[in-house]
Design an enzyme around this catalytic site. Sequence first.
Site, PDB file in Angstrom:
ATOM      1  N   ARG A  62      34.694 -27.790  25.072  1.00 21.23           N
ATOM      2  CA  ARG A  62      35.688 -28.886  24.850  1.00 21.23           C
ATOM      3  C   ARG A  62      36.770 -28.907  26.122  1.00 21.23           C
ATOM      4  O   ARG A  62      37.355 -29.890  26.130  1.00 21.23           O
ATOM      5  CB  ARG A  62      36.367 -28.430  23.546  1.00 21.23           C
TER       6      ARG A  62
ATOM      7  N   LYS B 202      32.757 -31.834  26.237  1.00 16.33           N
ATOM      8  CA  LYS B 202      31.662 -32.374  25.593  1.00 16.33           C
ATOM      9  C   LYS B 202      32.340 -33.402  24.665  1.00 16.33           C
ATOM     10  O   LYS B 202      31.464 -34.442  24.232  1.00 16.33           O
ATOM     11  CB  LYS B 202      31.391 -31.078  24.815  1.00 16.33           C
TER      12      LYS B 202
ATOM     13  N   ASN C 125      46.388 -30.016  21.468  1.00 13.05           N
ATOM     14  CA  ASN C 125      45.187 -31.113  21.815  1.00 13.05           C
ATOM     15  C   ASN C 125      45.744 -32.371  21.469  1.00 13.05           C
ATOM     16  O   ASN C 125      46.033 -32.940  20.474  1.00 13.05           O
ATOM     17  CB  ASN C 125      43.954 -30.765  21.021  1.00 13.05           C
ATOM     18  N   GLY C 126      45.728 -33.429  22.593  1.00 16.43           N
ATOM     19  CA  GLY C 126      46.033 -34.700  22.130  1.00 16.43           C
ATOM     20  C   GLY C 126      46.960 -35.315  23.341  1.00 16.43           C
ATOM     21  O   GLY C 126      46.920 -34.464  24.458  1.00 16.43           O
TER      22      GLY C 126
ATOM     23  N   TRP D  47      41.323 -29.073  28.817  1.00 14.14           N
ATOM     24  CA  TRP D  47      40.958 -30.402  29.429  1.00 14.14           C
ATOM     25  C   TRP D  47      42.214 -31.007  30.172  1.00 14.14           C
ATOM     26  O   TRP D  47      42.896 -31.883  29.220  1.00 14.14           O
ATOM     27  CB  TRP D  47      39.983 -31.059  28.826  1.00 14.14           C
TER      28      TRP D  47
ATOM     29  N   GLU E 181      26.288 -37.031  35.870  1.00 16.05           N
ATOM     30  CA  GLU E 181      27.020 -36.201  35.121  1.00 16.05           C
ATOM     31  C   GLU E 181      26.981 -34.705  35.682  1.00 16.05           C
ATOM     32  O   GLU E 181      27.986 -34.127  35.756  1.00 16.05           O
ATOM     33  CB  GLU E 181      26.865 -36.519  33.796  1.00 16.05           C
TER      34      GLU E 181
ATOM     35  N   HIS F  31      19.217 -59.369  43.727  1.00 11.15           N
ATOM     36  CA  HIS F  31      20.233 -60.157  43.757  1.00 11.15           C
ATOM     37  C   HIS F  31      21.637 -59.594  44.414  1.00 11.15           C
ATOM     38  O   HIS F  31      22.770 -59.935  43.924  1.00 11.15           O
ATOM     39  CB  HIS F  31      20.893 -60.983  42.292  1.00 11.15           C
TER      40      HIS F  31
ATOM     41  N   LYS G 228      22.813 -39.260  33.304  1.00 14.47           N
ATOM     42  CA  LYS G 228      22.611 -37.692  33.151  1.00 14.47           C
ATOM     43  C   LYS G 228      22.781 -37.208  34.634  1.00 14.47           C
ATOM     44  O   LYS G 228      23.198 -36.170  34.638  1.00 14.47           O
ATOM     45  CB  LYS G 228      21.154 -37.534  32.451  1.00 14.47           C
TER      46      LYS G 228
ATOM     47  N   CYS H 173      39.991 -29.993  24.847  1.00 12.08           N
ATOM     48  CA  CYS H 173      40.635 -29.300  24.737  1.00 12.08           C
ATOM     49  C   CYS H 173      40.316 -28.345  23.121  1.00 12.08           C
ATOM     50  O   CYS H 173      39.897 -29.120  22.438  1.00 12.08           O
ATOM     51  CB  CYS H 173      42.256 -29.430  24.575  1.00 12.08           C
TER      52      CYS H 173
ATOM     53  N   GLU I 179      20.274 -44.250  30.811  1.00 13.67           N
ATOM     54  CA  GLU I 179      20.637 -42.812  30.418  1.00 13.67           C
ATOM     55  C   GLU I 179      20.178 -41.879  31.536  1.00 13.67           C
ATOM     56  O   GLU I 179      20.976 -41.076  31.699  1.00 13.67           O
ATOM     57  CB  GLU I 179      19.786 -42.599  28.997  1.00 13.67           C
TER      58      GLU I 179
END
Length: 598
Positions: free
Chosen positions: A27, A593, A100-101, A74, A478, A494, A475, A2, A471
Amino acid sequence: MCGIFGCVGSSDCVGEVFNGLSFLEYRGYDSSGIAALSSDSIHLVKKKGRVAALRSALFSSSLSGSPSIGHTRWATHGAPDDSNAHPFLSDDSSFALVHNGVIENYLELKKFLSSYGFSFSSETDSEVIVNLIQYFYNGDTLLALSETVKRLKGSFALAVISSYDKDKIFFAKKDNPLVLGLNNGVGYVCSDYPGLSSRVDKCVALDDGTLGFISPYDIALFDFSLSPLQPVFTHVIKDDNLSIGHYEHFMRKEIDEIPEAVSRALNSYYMSFPASVFDGINRIVFIGCGTALHAGLVAKRLLRELSPSLDCYAESSGEFVFSDFPVNGTLFVPVSQSGETADTLSAVKKIKSSGGKILAVCNVPSSSIVRESDNVILTSAGTEIAVASTKAYNCQLAVLTAFCLDAAKYFSSDENIPFIDSALCELLAIPSKLKVVISCENLVSLLAEKYSSAQSVFYLGRGLDFCVACEGSLKLKEISYVHSEAYPAGELKHGTLALIENGVLVIAVITQRLLLDKMITCLAEVKSRGAKIIAVSPFSDDKLSALSDHIVAIPAVCDILTPIVSVVPTQLFAYFSALYRGCDIDKPRNLAKSVTVE
Ligand code: M6R
């Protein structure tokens, strides 16, 4: 998570708030909205979807005024739709709020307010806050805010406007970031430091447990009991490189920025590294989330090789808070691009409260993690806008590699020094290798197009290469939404080998000479089950060429420096895969982000 942007001045602020939100969209981008005070009443416009949808809604409204507050969301509580979008008006429309929160006791509060006749138009936890302010208002908004925040359990950054207060934005902060700034008769409230950096020269990053108001020329700051506090201004480091330029996506631009960013990161490391952090240390714990955790994994492995006498760990921040590392003799190294990730910040607070020693690796000056830490290495990657981290990761790797080499120098015996010195020299030349590796983009683009309908991709590596595989795999998931997993190559047989069948794509990172033969054996195992193989490697080797369907050649560097370089083709592969699959590269679904909720 947010974005909050508010502005108070002598003329209409709605355009400025809209621009602020457009920048903060990384955000959160489920919905957005703006409220403004005009002719004694508050009006608002809010819309599901991207900030672009809000732009059209603003065009057809006549929203204007000052002060004005805006929000890009968000979703946590309630679906991303118009009714759950912020800002929220109080029942009597005297107050508007953005939040926000997460408010943990919102259901109790909602029940309490409902018993006094308040009605609610959303499913959010945030709407109770604005009604609580109305409930407590008795001619003094600051007092009402202070009574309100005392009753909230959870985390919040709030901005509030009131029809009783013509030139003020009220704010409060606990466990979520909020930054203030003043410039020439305009006051700003913003979720993060980059969002203000083009507007002000100095800013005030709020501490937890503070509230107050900002007017065009002044900031008034208090603790939650309304004892006055002195605002502490810090100089803003300007970033002139915030526009997308000729690029289609910030992610691609940021990949091109890697060589320069890494050279800045190394400069910043050598200008400010506090060598005394090693005094009295026998254990190092790296902490982070997502990509930052992967940087910690590389550092852990490097230290285990370079300084075997040190005890080293890399922990996910979310798991760290349940673990019990001894504080004595331990250096804790939180790694974070934003400096605001809630899980990492909680870990830092936990370490701090037990008296542990902290060295943060962070990209955003004045961020919460930077302010909570004893020592800091700034990665100086510049503002990273794409949700998928690229240049900030390479910078984390560069400074952590320098840190591991310095640790090795401090803890190792003399005979290792020539090797360490030569690696340190090679590290300084790494930006030129990075320029070379980015030129593999045409080949990687062709490969991404060829495999753009893959359902599942497996990334394999051993040792340091396994960390890079993790990584690369993150990526890809995502931004292209392709299922993908990373495995230490020896682990595949395995169980997971059962998933390898005709046409499954395997991306193998192979940069460690000593592990080449073992990697070749693994490739033979997947090849014989029909896998298609892309190898990322500096080696020209007959067996490797025979087994691989494609080789992305990368420049040779000494073994311990390879992760900084070998990750680049995997970043590009994710980028082009997302491009060919028509995904929203810079703002992937469900993500944001900066993850400021636990
Ligand atoms: O800001 P941080 O580095 O603390 O963020 C941690 C993760 O949320 C972040 O790295 C995330 O995994 C990235 N979006 C990955 O590209």
